[in-house]
Write an enzyme that holds these catalytic residues in place. Structure first.
Site, PDB file in Angstrom:
ATOM      1  N   GLU A 261       0.924  -1.432  -0.279  1.00 34.69           N
ATOM      2  CA  GLU A 261      -0.196   0.301  -0.097  1.00 34.69           C
ATOM      3  C   GLU A 261       0.561   1.543  -0.214  1.00 34.69           C
ATOM      4  O   GLU A 261       1.781   0.903   0.601  1.00 34.69           O
ATOM      5  CB  GLU A 261      -0.795   0.501   0.942  1.00 34.69           C
ATOM      6  CG  GLU A 261      -1.969  -1.497   1.421  1.00 34.69           C
ATOM      7  CD  GLU A 261      -3.075  -1.003   2.694  1.00 34.69           C
ATOM      8  OE1 GLU A 261      -2.722  -0.450   3.253  1.00 34.69           O
ATOM      9  OE2 GLU A 261      -3.837  -2.171   2.437  1.00 34.69           O
ATOM     10  N   HIS A 287      -7.991   1.601   2.159  1.00 34.07           N
ATOM     11  CA  HIS A 287      -7.683   1.303   3.705  1.00 34.07           C
ATOM     12  C   HIS A 287      -8.279   2.312   4.209  1.00 34.07           C
ATOM     13  O   HIS A 287      -7.813   2.688   5.487  1.00 34.07           O
ATOM     14  CB  HIS A 287      -6.109   1.314   4.534  1.00 34.07           C
ATOM     15  CG  HIS A 287      -6.134  -0.295   4.637  1.00 34.07           C
ATOM     16  ND1 HIS A 287      -4.545  -0.803   5.273  1.00 34.07           N
ATOM     17  CD2 HIS A 287      -6.620  -0.140   6.299  1.00 34.07           C
ATOM     18  CE1 HIS A 287      -4.997  -1.616   6.891  1.00 34.07           C
ATOM     19  NE2 HIS A 287      -6.501  -0.835   6.520  1.00 34.07           N
TER      20      HIS A 287
HETATM   21  P1  NAD Z   1     -10.683 -11.755  14.157  1.00 30.34           P
HETATM   22  O1  NAD Z   1      -9.378 -12.216  15.100  1.00 30.34           O
HETATM   23  O2  NAD Z   1     -12.002 -11.280  15.424  1.00 30.34           O
HETATM   24  O3  NAD Z   1     -11.087 -13.028  13.355  1.00 30.34           O
HETATM   25  C1  NAD Z   1     -10.068 -13.062  12.039  1.00 30.34           C
HETATM   26  C2  NAD Z   1     -11.074 -15.228  12.234  1.00 30.34           C
HETATM   27  O4  NAD Z   1     -10.096 -15.629  11.257  1.00 30.34           O
HETATM   28  C3  NAD Z   1     -11.298 -16.105  13.561  1.00 30.34           C
HETATM   29  O5  NAD Z   1     -12.107 -16.293  14.107  1.00 30.34           O
HETATM   30  C4  NAD Z   1     -10.283 -16.874  13.095  1.00 30.34           C
HETATM   31  O6  NAD Z   1     -10.296 -18.051  13.786  1.00 30.34           O
HETATM   32  C5  NAD Z   1      -9.812 -17.247  11.934  1.00 30.34           C
HETATM   33  N1  NAD Z   1      -9.618 -16.992  10.813  1.00 30.34           N
HETATM   34  C6  NAD Z   1      -8.054 -17.365  10.914  1.00 30.34           C
HETATM   35  N2  NAD Z   1      -6.869 -18.853  10.344  1.00 30.34           N
HETATM   36  C7  NAD Z   1      -7.790 -19.087   9.260  1.00 30.34           C
HETATM   37  C8  NAD Z   1      -7.715 -19.297   8.141  1.00 30.34           C
HETATM   38  N3  NAD Z   1      -6.571 -20.083   7.593  1.00 30.34           N
HETATM   39  N4  NAD Z   1      -9.292 -19.881   7.146  1.00 30.34           N
HETATM   40  C9  NAD Z   1     -10.308 -19.140   8.032  1.00 30.34           C
HETATM   41  N5  NAD Z   1     -10.021 -18.807   9.025  1.00 30.34           N
HETATM   42  C10 NAD Z   1      -9.297 -18.014   9.805  1.00 30.34           C
HETATM   43  O7  NAD Z   1     -10.583 -10.402  13.389  1.00 30.34           O
HETATM   44  P2  NAD Z   1     -11.078  -9.152  12.669  1.00 30.34           P
HETATM   45  O8  NAD Z   1     -11.514  -8.092  14.540  1.00 30.34           O
HETATM   46  O9  NAD Z   1     -12.478  -9.967  12.540  1.00 30.34           O
HETATM   47  O10 NAD Z   1     -10.580  -8.983  11.677  1.00 30.34           O
HETATM   48  C11 NAD Z   1     -10.376  -9.448  10.487  1.00 30.34           C
HETATM   49  C12 NAD Z   1      -9.351  -8.999   9.741  1.00 30.34           C
HETATM   50  O11 NAD Z   1      -9.678  -7.719   8.889  1.00 30.34           O
HETATM   51  C13 NAD Z   1      -7.987  -9.235  10.139  1.00 30.34           C
HETATM   52  O12 NAD Z   1      -7.176  -9.028   8.905  1.00 30.34           O
HETATM   53  C14 NAD Z   1      -7.435  -7.594  10.615  1.00 30.34           C
HETATM   54  O13 NAD Z   1      -6.552  -7.334  10.297  1.00 30.34           O
HETATM   55  C15 NAD Z   1      -8.195  -6.730   9.307  1.00 30.34           C
HETATM   56  N6  NAD Z   1      -8.837  -5.291   9.462  1.00 30.34           N
HETATM   57  C16 NAD Z   1      -9.397  -4.494   8.571  1.00 30.34           C
HETATM   58  C17 NAD Z   1      -9.056  -3.004   9.167  1.00 30.34           C
HETATM   59  C18 NAD Z   1      -9.195  -2.047   7.529  1.00 30.34           C
HETATM   60  O14 NAD Z   1      -9.693  -0.821   8.042  1.00 30.34           O
HETATM   61  N7  NAD Z   1      -9.107  -2.604   6.782  1.00 30.34           N
HETATM   62  C19 NAD Z   1      -9.905  -2.714   9.902  1.00 30.34           C
HETATM   63  C20 NAD Z   1      -9.987  -3.745  11.291  1.00 30.34           C
HETATM   64  C21 NAD Z   1      -9.082  -4.860  10.957  1.00 30.34           C
END
Ligand code: NAD
Length: 313
Positions: A261, A287
């Site tokens: 990015e 983002h």
């Molecule tokens: P979280 O930790 O609550 O949930 C992540 C889920 O992914 C968990 O349930 C876990 O079991 C699952 N997981 C792990 N490995 C896996 C795999 N191989 N296959 C399928 N599922 C799998 O996280 P969250 O708060 O829901 O965040 C999810 C994503 O969103 C993260 O990558 C985070 O960095 C991203 N995010 C992006 C922004 C943005 O501004 N774009 C903001 C917040 C979070």
């Protein structure tokens, strides 16, 4: 002695006022911006958003007790150095889950109704000429596949069920009971990719999840399918995604995150607005999925609570 708190980037003004009412502030932004290393020996706590916090910054901060990350993830902090110096590192998981989930639907509705193309047509002075190219599809009755069913995935599922979408989930660590309670069904990844109209990623980027959507996985998807990524760019092989878009192997993609990015033209994906706008079927946002006023306030308050907890012992 009044504690000194360094705030790396802008945070919600209400939170800043709370911090300022009992602490001395040092800013990493704005008109009063300081170089952290110049004030490191005075700082007791850091509220950190995007800035990278290195081992040198930690080693030169003898009073530092906590780095409170304002956001999800602590990948911009040298955790080993923090642990070696006895510095707490906290984050604010969940604070922007609703914001990200709503952005998923902003991207989804926009893609389904071709809003970028429609806007471009109107700006180009075309009211009726392009209408036959602007026929969208409805989300109601479509199948949404969620890869990852954590804080954000669960919120997206809730919203999708409210829109009468069918929801399938692939998350090896999610409980089947939780998935069913959300009105969704657990499936294997390949099955999800084969049947879903929309595939949305909600899992962390790890060595094991890098390029989880690669050429072979994208090849399983329907030609009418859309991919939504608000998680981390590295989860998708962008070259394979672009090739699939260009060949019509999938219909569209909407990405809030890219593998690289904010870098010039090295990234093969068109991260310049112009290029993104010119590629049919591709929407890119910079983002911003987690960026709402509400999420800022929540993350700021949680980070400030962590600072208070640690400073008060
Ligand atoms: P979280 O930790 O609550 O949930 C992540 C889920 O992914 C968990 O349930 C876990 O079991 C699952 N997981 C792990 N490995 C896996 C795999 N191989 N296959 C399928 N599922 C799998 O996280 P969250 O708060 O829901 O965040 C999810 C994503 O969103 C993260 O990558 C985070 O960095 C991203 N995010 C992006 C922004 C943005 O501004 N774009 C903001 C917040 C979070």
């Amino acid at each position: 002695m009044t504690a000194v708190v360094y705030v790396s980037d802008p945070i919600h003004p209400d939170v800043l006022n709370k911090v300022q009412s009992i602490c001395t502030l040092r800013f990493g932004f704005g008109l009063s911006k300081v170089n952290y290393l110049d004030v490191a020996d005075t700082v007791d706590a850091v509220i950190l958003r995007g800035e990278t916090f290195t081992s040198e910054m930690i080693a030169r901060s003898p009073r530092l007790k906590i780095i409170a990350r304002h956001g999800v993830g602590t990948d911009n902090v040298d955790l080993q150095a923090a642990s070696e110096h006895g510095v707490w590192v906290t984050s604010t998981p969940g604070a922007n889950s609703n914001a990200v989930a709503e952005h998923v639907f902003a991207l989804l509705f926009s893609s389904a109704r071709k809003l970028s193309s429609a806007q471009r047509a109107v700006v180009a002075g075309k009211w009726s000429e392009d209408k036959e190219n602007l026929i969208g599809f409805e989300l109601s009755g479509r199948t949404l596949g969620l890869i990852g069913f954590g804080s954000i995935g669960r919120r997206v599922a809730q919203m999708a069920v409210g829109l009468s979408m069918k929801v399938l989930v692939f998350d090896p660590y999610a409980s089947a009971v939780d998935v069913e309670a959300a009105g969704a069904a657990s499936v294997e990844l390949d099955d999800l990719l084969r049947v879903c109209d929309v595939v949305s990623l909600h899992l962390p980027l790890l060595a094991s999840t890098r390029h989880l959507l690669g050429r072979d996985q994208i090849a399983l998807m329907k030609p009418s399918a859309l991919v939504i990524n608000t998680s981390r760019g590295g989860l998708i092989d962008e070259d394979a995604l672009l090739a699939a878009l260009d060949s019509g192997a999938i219909a569209g993609a909407a990405l809030d995150v890219l593998e690289a990015e904010n870098v010039d033209m090295r990234n093969p994906l068109p991260h310049s607005t112009l290029a993104a706008a010119e590629r049919e079927g591709l929407t890119v946002t910079p983002h911003i999925a987690g960026q709402t006023i509400e999420a800022f306030l929540e993350a700021g308050n949680l980070a400030w609570e962590s600072v208070q907890d640690v400073l008060s012992g």
